[in-house]
Structure formats: C-alpha cells, structure tokens
Motif scaffolding. Structure first.
Motif, short mmCIF file in Angstrom:
data_model
loop_
_atom_site.label_atom_id
_atom_site.label_comp_id
_atom_site.label_asym_id
_atom_site.label_seq_id
_atom_site.Cartn_x
_atom_site.Cartn_y
_atom_site.Cartn_z
N PHE A 1 0.82 -1.21 0.00
CA PHE A 1 0.00 0.00 0.00
C PHE A 1 0.85 1.26 0.00
O PHE A 1 0.40 2.34 0.40
CB PHE A 1 -0.93 0.00 1.22
CG PHE A 1 -2.02 -1.03 1.15
CD1 PHE A 1 -3.22 -0.75 0.53
CD2 PHE A 1 -1.83 -2.29 1.69
CE1 PHE A 1 -4.23 -1.69 0.47
CE2 PHE A 1 -2.82 -3.25 1.65
CZ PHE A 1 -4.04 -2.95 1.03
N ASP A 2 2.12 1.13 -0.45
CA ASP A 2 3.02 2.27 -0.59
C ASP A 2 3.21 3.01 0.74
O ASP A 2 3.14 4.24 0.79
CB ASP A 2 2.48 3.22 -1.66
CG ASP A 2 3.53 4.24 -2.10
OD1 ASP A 2 4.74 3.94 -1.97
OD2 ASP A 2 3.14 5.33 -2.55
N ASP A 3 3.44 2.25 1.81
CA ASP A 3 3.73 2.81 3.14
C ASP A 3 2.72 3.91 3.54
O ASP A 3 3.06 5.09 3.63
CB ASP A 3 5.14 3.38 3.19
CG ASP A 3 6.20 2.31 3.00
OD1 ASP A 3 5.88 1.13 3.21
OD2 ASP A 3 7.34 2.67 2.65
N PRO A 4 1.47 3.54 3.77
CA PRO A 4 0.45 4.56 4.08
C PRO A 4 0.73 5.29 5.38
O PRO A 4 1.32 4.74 6.31
CB PRO A 4 -0.84 3.73 4.19
CG PRO A 4 -0.38 2.36 4.58
CD PRO A 4 0.93 2.17 3.87
N LYS A 5 0.30 6.56 5.44
CA LYS A 5 0.43 7.36 6.65
C LYS A 5 -0.78 8.28 6.75
O LYS A 5 -1.38 8.66 5.75
CB LYS A 5 1.72 8.17 6.66
CG LYS A 5 1.84 9.19 5.54
CD LYS A 5 3.17 9.90 5.60
CE LYS A 5 3.31 10.91 4.47
NZ LYS A 5 4.63 11.59 4.50
N VAL A 6 -1.15 8.60 8.00
CA VAL A 6 -2.26 9.51 8.23
C VAL A 6 -1.77 10.66 9.10
O VAL A 6 -0.97 10.46 10.02
CB VAL A 6 -3.46 8.80 8.90
CG1 VAL A 6 -4.06 7.76 7.96
CG2 VAL A 6 -3.06 8.13 10.21
N ASP A 7 -2.20 11.87 8.77
CA ASP A 7 -1.84 13.07 9.51
C ASP A 7 -3.06 13.62 10.24
O ASP A 7 -4.19 13.52 9.74
CB ASP A 7 -1.29 14.15 8.57
CG ASP A 7 0.09 13.82 8.07
OD1 ASP A 7 1.06 14.10 8.80
OD2 ASP A 7 0.20 13.28 6.96
N GLY A 8 -2.83 14.21 11.39
CA GLY A 8 -3.94 14.78 12.14
C GLY A 8 -3.46 15.49 13.38
O GLY A 8 -2.41 16.12 13.39
N GLY A 9 -4.23 15.36 14.45
CA GLY A 9 -3.89 16.04 15.69
C GLY A 9 -4.16 15.16 16.90
O GLY A 9 -4.70 14.06 16.78
N VAL B 1 4.85 0.04 12.70
CA VAL B 1 4.08 1.27 12.89
C VAL B 1 4.89 2.26 13.72
O VAL B 1 5.42 1.90 14.78
CB VAL B 1 2.73 0.99 13.58
CG1 VAL B 1 1.97 2.29 13.82
CG2 VAL B 1 1.89 0.02 12.75
N THR B 2 4.98 3.50 13.25
CA THR B 2 5.67 4.56 13.97
C THR B 2 4.75 5.77 14.07
O THR B 2 4.15 6.18 13.07
CB THR B 2 6.96 4.98 13.26
OG1 THR B 2 7.79 3.82 13.06
CG2 THR B 2 7.73 6.00 14.09
N GLN B 3 4.63 6.33 15.27
CA GLN B 3 3.79 7.50 15.48
C GLN B 3 4.63 8.66 15.98
O GLN B 3 5.40 8.51 16.94
CB GLN B 3 2.66 7.22 16.46
CG GLN B 3 1.71 8.39 16.66
CD GLN B 3 0.42 8.01 17.36
OE1 GLN B 3 0.18 6.85 17.66
NE2 GLN B 3 -0.42 9.00 17.61
N PHE B 4 4.49 9.82 15.32
CA PHE B 4 5.18 11.04 15.70
C PHE B 4 4.17 12.05 16.23
O PHE B 4 3.03 12.09 15.77
CB PHE B 4 5.90 11.67 14.49
CG PHE B 4 6.86 10.75 13.81
CD1 PHE B 4 8.20 10.70 14.20
CD2 PHE B 4 6.47 9.96 12.74
CE1 PHE B 4 9.10 9.85 13.57
CE2 PHE B 4 7.35 9.12 12.09
CZ PHE B 4 8.68 9.08 12.50
N SER B 5 4.60 12.86 17.18
CA SER B 5 3.74 13.94 17.66
C SER B 5 4.59 15.13 18.07
O SER B 5 5.73 14.97 18.52
CB SER B 5 2.85 13.49 18.83
OG SER B 5 3.64 13.15 19.96
N ALA B 6 4.03 16.32 17.91
CA ALA B 6 4.70 17.55 18.33
C ALA B 6 3.60 18.53 18.76
O ALA B 6 2.59 18.67 18.07
CB ALA B 6 5.53 18.15 17.21
N GLY B 7 3.80 19.19 19.90
CA GLY B 7 2.75 20.06 20.37
C GLY B 7 3.21 21.00 21.47
O GLY B 7 4.40 21.19 21.71
#
Length: 207
Positions: free
Chosen positions: A42-50, A196-202
């Motif tokens: 699936f071409d390394d899917p990623k989702v962006d959000g908050g 699975v890798t999850q990034f966050s910045a806030g």
C-alpha cells in the motif's frame, strides 16, 4: 533495544541543576500527530492529524492520564475517492518514584482503542463505508528526568496485547520537552511497534 538502553543510561547519569524545577504529572497538551505504517503493498500509508493529551496527579506518586488522536488521508483515483481515518483514544494510570534528584522511574498501564474507518466514494455508485476497531492493553516502564532546568526527556518500553484480535508486541517511546516558562513548553515524541511509527509535536501546559 540497545539504543533505548543507551539513552536510558545517559539520562540517569546526566548532571542536573540544583535549581531546576521538579517534574509535573499534572498537564494538558495538544498538537500535530502522524502515524506511518511500513507496507509495500500500500506504498507505506500514513495519516496526519492532531492529538490532545492530559495527566492529573492523584497522589504524590500516582497519576491518571488520557488522550485522543485522530488522523486521516484521502486518496484520489480516476472514478473514486478513498478516505482512511484512524481514531485512537486511551486511558490509564501511572506510578512514579524518584530514581535520583532529577530522574523518576515510571510505570503505567493503559487501555487503548484503535479504530480504523475507510470511506469509498464511487462516481455514480454512492459511498461504501467499512470500519473496525481493536481494544488493547499496554504496559510500560521507563525513566523521566530533567537534563537541565529548561529541558525534560523521557523514555519508556513495554508490551501491548489485544488478545485474539491483536497479537502481543513490544512497544517503545522516546520524548522530550523544551520549557519557555515554568508552565509552557514545546513537546515532541516518537513511539512505535512492529512496522508502525507515530510522531507527535505540540504545546504543553504544566501545573
């Protein structure tokens, strides 16, 4: 795992300023998040959000915490539009105790719900929706400390399991904060398991 152990050792051995503020386990924060999945098909899917997250100290060494993150991505095709959405609420309780003057040992356990939904809109055929969810239990332990008066870092490792719906796997988290005042700071975190890798910045407000 070797890198995690090295970072943990450096955090525990780092020199700390006697005038540095203590660690707070009561805070709220929010910002941007992204979930990446390694999947060649699936071409390394990623989702962006908050995301939003908070913690509240119940006692001197006990705190509760919770959070919610949302991400989405839309794919466009010649006669269709596909939207992927991922919701992840969590709720847990944690324990902490001094490891040194400026480092705490931490341990926590949390309920995590992963809900994925796919919406497909086809020209002339309407919309098709499919959703699924998994309830997980995650337990971690680690170190949280202040390398300087205006910075903070934490590292955690543990295990996450969802029974028959999700085979157990090791998880890891590495994060940090730069404080502008005693209350306000910028935070960043990276966590992962399997592919699975999850990034966050806030922004975090501590009390």
């Amino acid at each position: 795992m070797r890198k995690i152990l090295i970072v943990a050792a450096l955090l525990a051995a780092a020199p700390f300023s006697a005038s540095a503020d203590g660690l707070s386990y009561t805070y709220v924060e929010g910002g941007w998040s992204q979930v990446n999945t390694k999947d060649d098909g699936f071409d390394d899917p990623k989702v962006d959000g908050g995301y939003v997250r908070g913690s509240f100290a119940l006692a001197e060494q006990v705190h509760v915490f919770g959070g919610w993150s949302y991400g989405s991505k839309t794919y466009h095709y010649s006669n269709a539009k596909l939207k992927l959405e991922l919701n992840q609420p969590e709720l847990g309780i944690g324990y902490h105790m001094p490891f040194s003057d400026r480092v705490d040992y931490t341990a926590d356990i949390a309920w995590v719900r992963q809900q994925a939904e796919v919406k497909a809109d086809f020209d002339g055929f309407g919309r098709i929706t499919d959703k699924d969810h998994t309830n997980l239990v995650r337990a971690t332990m680690g170190l949280r400390g202040k390398p300087s008066a205006m910075t903070e870092a934490w590292i955690k490792a543990g295990y996450m399991d969802g029974g028959n719906d999700f085979e157990g796997t090791w998880v890891g988290t590495l994060g940090g904060q730069i404080n502008f005042t005693k209350t306000w700071g910028l935070v960043g975190e990276i966590s992962g398991y399997r592919d699975v890798t999850q990034f966050s910045a806030g922004v975090r407000a501590s009390f």
